[in-house]
Design a protein around this motif. Structure first.
Motif, PDB file in Angstrom:
ATOM      1  N   VAL A 108       0.844  -1.204   0.000  1.00 16.14           N
ATOM      2  CA  VAL A 108       0.000   0.000   0.000  1.00 16.14           C
ATOM      3  C   VAL A 108       0.877   1.251   0.000  1.00 16.14           C
ATOM      4  N   PHE A 109       1.907   1.222   0.846  1.00 19.70           N
ATOM      5  CA  PHE A 109       2.807   2.381   0.933  1.00 19.70           C
ATOM      6  C   PHE A 109       3.468   2.646  -0.427  1.00 19.70           C
ATOM      7  N   VAL A 110       3.956   1.587  -1.057  1.00 21.99           N
ATOM      8  CA  VAL A 110       4.631   1.752  -2.358  1.00 21.99           C
ATOM      9  C   VAL A 110       3.629   2.253  -3.402  1.00 21.99           C
ATOM     10  N   LEU A 111       2.444   1.656  -3.430  1.00 20.35           N
ATOM     11  CA  LEU A 111       1.433   2.065  -4.423  1.00 20.35           C
ATOM     12  C   LEU A 111       1.093   3.543  -4.274  1.00 20.35           C
ATOM     13  N   LEU A 112       0.807   3.962  -3.033  1.00 20.15           N
ATOM     14  CA  LEU A 112       0.430   5.363  -2.804  1.00 20.15           C
ATOM     15  C   LEU A 112       1.577   6.301  -3.171  1.00 20.15           C
ATOM     16  N   THR A 113       2.781   5.937  -2.774  1.00 17.24           N
ATOM     17  CA  THR A 113       3.929   6.804  -3.046  1.00 17.24           C
ATOM     18  C   THR A 113       4.135   6.972  -4.557  1.00 17.24           C
ATOM     19  N   VAL A 114       4.129   5.861  -5.270  1.00 21.12           N
ATOM     20  CA  VAL A 114       4.369   5.945  -6.718  1.00 21.12           C
ATOM     21  C   VAL A 114       3.227   6.701  -7.403  1.00 21.12           C
ATOM     22  N   LEU A 115       1.986   6.370  -7.020  1.00 14.28           N
ATOM     23  CA  LEU A 115       0.838   7.042  -7.640  1.00 14.28           C
ATOM     24  C   LEU A 115       0.897   8.555  -7.427  1.00 14.28           C
ATOM     25  N   LEU A 116       1.110   8.958  -6.180  1.00  9.96           N
ATOM     26  CA  LEU A 116       1.112  10.393  -5.870  1.00  9.96           C
ATOM     27  C   LEU A 116       2.291  11.110  -6.521  1.00  9.96           C
ATOM     28  N   THR A 117       3.413  10.426  -6.602  1.00  8.66           N
ATOM     29  CA  THR A 117       4.566  11.044  -7.273  1.00  8.66           C
ATOM     30  C   THR A 117       4.251  11.279  -8.753  1.00  8.66           C
ATOM     31  N   ILE A 118       3.670  10.268  -9.385  1.00  2.82           N
ATOM     32  CA  ILE A 118       3.348  10.401 -10.816  1.00  2.82           C
ATOM     33  C   ILE A 118       2.271  11.471 -11.021  1.00  2.82           C
ATOM     34  N   TYR A 119       1.232  11.428 -10.201  1.00  2.00           N
ATOM     35  CA  TYR A 119       0.116  12.365 -10.367  1.00  2.00           C
ATOM     36  C   TYR A 119       0.558  13.824 -10.206  1.00  2.00           C
ATOM     37  N   ARG A 120       1.561  14.055  -9.340  1.00  2.00           N
ATOM     38  CA  ARG A 120       1.964  15.442  -9.042  1.00  2.00           C
ATOM     39  C   ARG A 120       3.312  15.785  -9.674  1.00  2.00           C
ATOM     40  N   ILE A 121       3.670  15.043 -10.698  1.00  2.28           N
ATOM     41  CA  ILE A 121       4.995  15.218 -11.299  1.00  2.28           C
ATOM     42  C   ILE A 121       5.179  16.620 -11.867  1.00  2.28           C
ATOM     43  N   GLU A 122       4.067  17.289 -12.230  1.00  2.00           N
ATOM     44  CA  GLU A 122       4.174  18.647 -12.787  1.00  2.00           C
ATOM     45  C   GLU A 122       4.752  19.654 -11.779  1.00  2.00           C
ATOM     46  N   PHE A 123       4.731  19.283 -10.483  1.00  2.00           N
ATOM     47  CA  PHE A 123       5.293  20.171  -9.461  1.00  2.00           C
ATOM     48  C   PHE A 123       6.792  19.910  -9.232  1.00  2.00           C
ATOM     49  N   GLY A 124       7.369  19.023 -10.039  1.00  2.00           N
ATOM     50  CA  GLY A 124       8.789  18.688  -9.885  1.00  2.00           C
ATOM     51  C   GLY A 124       8.949  17.393  -9.117  1.00  2.00           C
ATOM     52  N   ILE A 125       9.966  16.616  -9.480  1.00  2.00           N
ATOM     53  CA  ILE A 125      10.131  15.284  -8.887  1.00  2.00           C
ATOM     54  C   ILE A 125      10.397  15.353  -7.388  1.00  2.00           C
ATOM     55  N   ARG A 126      11.170  16.365  -6.963  1.00  2.00           N
ATOM     56  CA  ARG A 126      11.522  16.453  -5.546  1.00  2.00           C
ATOM     57  C   ARG A 126      10.301  16.782  -4.694  1.00  2.00           C
ATOM     58  N   ASN A 127       9.589  17.805  -5.154  1.00  2.00           N
ATOM     59  CA  ASN A 127       8.387  18.220  -4.427  1.00  2.00           C
ATOM     60  C   ASN A 127       7.356  17.088  -4.394  1.00  2.00           C
ATOM     61  N   SER A 128       7.099  16.511  -5.572  1.00  2.00           N
ATOM     62  CA  SER A 128       6.037  15.492  -5.644  1.00  2.00           C
ATOM     63  C   SER A 128       6.405  14.243  -4.853  1.00  2.00           C
ATOM     64  N   SER A 129       7.675  13.840  -4.914  1.00  2.00           N
ATOM     65  CA  SER A 129       8.038  12.623  -4.175  1.00  2.00           C
ATOM     66  C   SER A 129       8.016  12.854  -2.664  1.00  2.00           C
ATOM     67  N   LEU A 130       8.408  14.059  -2.245  1.00  2.00           N
ATOM     68  CA  LEU A 130       8.385  14.378  -0.808  1.00  2.00           C
ATOM     69  C   LEU A 130       6.948  14.366  -0.282  1.00  2.00           C
ATOM     70  N   VAL A 131       6.065  15.052  -1.015  1.00  2.00           N
ATOM     71  CA  VAL A 131       4.652  15.091  -0.609  1.00  2.00           C
ATOM     72  C   VAL A 131       4.081  13.668  -0.636  1.00  2.00           C
ATOM     73  N   ALA A 132       4.477  12.893  -1.667  1.00  2.00           N
ATOM     74  CA  ALA A 132       3.962  11.524  -1.807  1.00  2.00           C
ATOM     75  C   ALA A 132       4.377  10.655  -0.619  1.00  2.00           C
ATOM     76  N   VAL A 133       5.642  10.748  -0.225  1.00  2.00           N
ATOM     77  CA  VAL A 133       6.129   9.914   0.886  1.00  2.00           C
ATOM     78  C   VAL A 133       5.416  10.289   2.185  1.00  2.00           C
ATOM     79  N   VAL A 134       5.331  11.592   2.443  1.00  2.00           N
ATOM     80  CA  VAL A 134       4.695  12.039   3.697  1.00  2.00           C
ATOM     81  C   VAL A 134       3.233  11.593   3.727  1.00  2.00           C
ATOM     82  N   THR A 135       2.518  11.826   2.597  1.00  2.00           N
ATOM     83  CA  THR A 135       1.091  11.444   2.546  1.00  2.00           C
ATOM     84  C   THR A 135       0.936   9.931   2.690  1.00  2.00           C
ATOM     85  N   SER A 136       1.813   9.177   2.032  1.00  2.00           N
ATOM     86  CA  SER A 136       1.698   7.712   2.078  1.00  2.00           C
ATOM     87  C   SER A 136       1.968   7.167   3.476  1.00  2.00           C
ATOM     88  N   VAL A 137       2.957   7.749   4.155  1.00  2.00           N
ATOM     89  CA  VAL A 137       3.236   7.312   5.533  1.00  2.00           C
ATOM     90  C   VAL A 137       2.002   7.537   6.396  1.00  2.00           C
TER      91      VAL A 137
END
Lengths: 155, 504
Positions: A108-137
């Motif tokens: 679940v953690f991996v799915l949410l992280t990858v999904l959110l990173t991809i969905y928010r990629i327009e905000f930049g990989i660093r921003n989107s992956s950080l938000v994705a990890v925090v939200t997924s946790v």
């Protein structure tokens, strides 16, 4: 592909599905006594449904063939088609991984992280992956607390 | 009187009240979020009802259904985007009032009229379904078969833009409903060698795939990072007595229309809110105010869609015929608990039925109280972008499906159904027709076969009683009305696009 093509393709697929359904139905019911005294056995109603389905799909095909309106001849466009495909692929990978390896919450953690990173990629990989990890946790923790601890459901 | 006291004791348990609370909150949030809506909320909560006593589970779904009807108006008023199709008419006056006057005032009109409509719908449910169920005890297998056909006709012919595609949708739903072991002979039907299909297509997988997963793909295509801007100036809800009196007439008309149309299968809240809005705007003393933020223009559709929720439960409980997609899902909860709605349920499950009657009123009260307290919080939920919603709801969908039976097969099935229905929805097939046909399939088939067994294969049995002849005439009338309506629509408005009521 135009709407006309897609409509026709769907009608053909439905006809094929209907025929597959009725073949499977009659095969699996063939070992049983499927005609009662009234002539209405377990295959009567489903076979009638297949007949109606095929008839209606043929009507749709003919009507679609005759429809030359601009809406029907326009190309089918799907906004964010890549995201839809990515979501589908990730969902398939998630179910397969969960089925084969287990570890539901990790998946679940991996799915949410990858999904959110991809969905928010327009905000930049660093921003989107950080938000994705925090939200997924946070979300995985919430699901673990709810299902794993409070409801005591094991996955 | 003694029965009433016992019924209320059965109703006011901690579990029931917590379930109503949870259902109300979930319904309001999902109703408020454009793209999600009441049907998805009810479908997602369906697996939860497995673990609950029947009354608690069903009350939770009813609370979700009721609260979702009000929740749809929150985004209609604050964003100008209806959260549910039933709130579409609310946009016309709700959004201008929020922009010109006060968003809190517009929400208050919506909440008060929704609550009055809900109470009215509940009273109609109590006072109409008992005599209707008593009358339905005269029915035998031929009449039940014909009732099922009427339900399908109403839904298939009245919903959706394309009647042929609606009818195909009905047939697809019936076919899905016949998969599995035949209850009369024990023969396997269309299981394709899959033991998981012997009990039929898993209802939860079918519903979640059809309504939720397909809708997630639609949400993705609409944009993932769209951030709505809501006017959240004054969200405090409350009306003076004079203001409530001012919407008395429109709320009464809306409630009457909503409850009346709710009883008729296939029409539901989506159509009734427009009907109520049209009647109230044409008969108002101030018709010029409509479209510019009229309180009556908010009260009529909102009271109507909540009253239609109560009305829709009448044919469901009394006859076993669900009139809308949401009610069909609630019927799924009955089936999962081994309870078949219909006239016999009033004697076989008396406590449950009366618990639903009074509980429905309690769900309306809960909607009002939680709406008063938490509407400002729900308004803030509106700014969550689709990217977060899609990811979260997808995971919840998969958990819900797995939790229902613990089978991975159902996850694959739901994903396949989700993809198929995403395409079918885009091609304007009617998903509400599919689900209603799916839950009606066993009733229709079993009663059809029983009738023909009783008559030794003679179709005369469908014309053997006054009731069955009347029902056959109703089937003919439904087909005639649909053909006449379609011809009339094409003549007057060749480009008009009726919607698949109750789904999108």
């Amino acid at each position: 592909m135009t709407w006309k093509h897609l409509n026709s393709l769907m009608s053909v697929l439905l006809i094929m599905g209907g025929i597959g359904y009725t073949l499977n139905l009659n095969h699996s019911a063939s070992q049983a006594i499927f005609f009662s005294g009234s002539g209405v056995g377990p295959t009567y109603f489903p076979n009638a449904l297949t007949g109606i389905l095929v008839l209606l799909c043929i009507v749709t095909l003919i009507r679609n063939f005759r429809d030359k309106s601009p809406e029907n001849t326009a190309m089918v466009t799907t906004e964010n088609f890549g995201y839809i495909l990515a979501t589908l692929a990730l969902a398939i990978a998630f179910i397969a991984s969960w089925q084969v390896f287990g570890y539901f919450y990790l998946n679940v953690f991996v799915l949410l992280t990858v999904l959110l990173t991809i969905y928010r990629i327009e905000f930049g990989i660093r921003n989107s992956s950080l938000v994705a990890v925090v939200t997924s946790v946070f979300l995985t923790g919430f699901l673990f607390a709810l299902f794993g601890k409070i409801l005591e459901i094991s996955f | 009187m003694e029965n009433l006291a016992q019924d209320l004791l059965n109703l006011f348990t901690l579990t029931n009240m917590l379930c109503i609370l949870l259902g109300t909150v979930v319904g309001m949030v999902f109703g408020a979020l454009p793209g999600l809506g009441t049907v998805i909320a009810v479908a997602l909560l369906l697996p939860v009802t497995f673990t609950l006593p029947p009354l608690a589970g069903i009350l939770m779904l009813l609370a979700t259904y009721q609260a979702g009807e009000y929740g749809g108006s929150i985004s209609a008023i604050l964003l100008g985007v209806p959260g549910t199709p039933q709130a579409a008419a609310t946009v016309i006056d709700g959004h201008p009032m929020a922009a010109n006057d006060s968003p809190g005032k517009a929400l208050s009109y919506s909440l008060v009229s929704s609550s009055i409509g809900g109470i009215f719908g509940g009273l109609v449910l109590i006072f109409v379904s008992v005599p209707l169920a008593r009358f339905a005890l005269n029915f035998g297998s031929p009449e039940y078969f014909l009732l099922g056909v009427i339900g399908l006709m109403a839904v298939g012919l009245l919903s959706g833009r394309d009647k042929i595609k609606s009818m195909i949708s009905v047939v697809l739903g019936l076919m899905a409903g016949t998969v599995g072991v035949d209850t009369l002979t024990g023969v396997n039907r269309a299981t394709f060698g899959q033991p998981e299909l012997m009990d039929g297509v898993n209802l939860v997988a079918f519903l979640v795939g059809m309504f939720a997963i397909s809708e997630l793909f639609i949400m993705i295509s609409k944009g993932l990072n769209v951030r709505y801007e809501a006017d959240r100036g004054t969200l405090k809800t409350g009306l003076t007595w004079k203001e409530i009196k001012g919407i008395g007439r429109s709320t009464t008309i809306g409630s009457l229309i909503g409850a009346g149309t709710g009883i008729l299968p296939g029409i539901g809240g989506g159509a009734s809110c427009w009907f109520a809005y049209a009647v109230v705007s044409k008969t108002s003393k101030t018709p010029e105010a409509f479209g510019k933020g009229s309180a009556e223009g908010i009260a009529a559709p909102e009271s109507s869609n909540n009253a239609s929720a109560g009305g829709a439960l009448v044919p469901f409980l009394a006859l076993g015929i669900p009139g809308s997609a949401a009610v069909a899902i609630i019927m799924g909860a009955f089936i999962m608990h081994g309870i078949q709605p219909g006239p016999n349920v009033f004697t076989a499950e008396r406590d449950l039925v009366y618990g639903i009657f009074y509980g429905f009123i309690v769900t309306t009260v809960a909607m009002y109280l939680i709406g008063r307290l938490l509407t400002p919080m729900f308004a803030r939920v509106l700014v969550i972008p689709n990217s977060f919603l899609v990811a979260t709801v997808l995971v919840l969908c998969l958990i819900g499906i797995y939790a229902s039976k613990g089978a991975f097969f159902d996850l694959w099935l739901a994903l396949g159904i989700g993809v198929a229905f995403y395409i079918l929805k885009r091609l304007e097939y009617s998903v509400s027709s599919v689900i209603i046909a799916y839950v009606l399939a066993p009733i229709i088939e079993e009663n059809f076969r029983r009738s023909l067994t009783l008559s030794n294969g003679s179709y005369d049995i469908f014309f053997s009683s006054v009731y069955s002849i009347a029902l056959v005439l109703m089937v003919v009338a439904a087909v005639g009305a649909a053909i006449y309506g379609e011809l009339n629509r094409r003549r007057n408005q060749p480009d008009a696009e009726p919607t698949d009521y109750g789904v999108k």
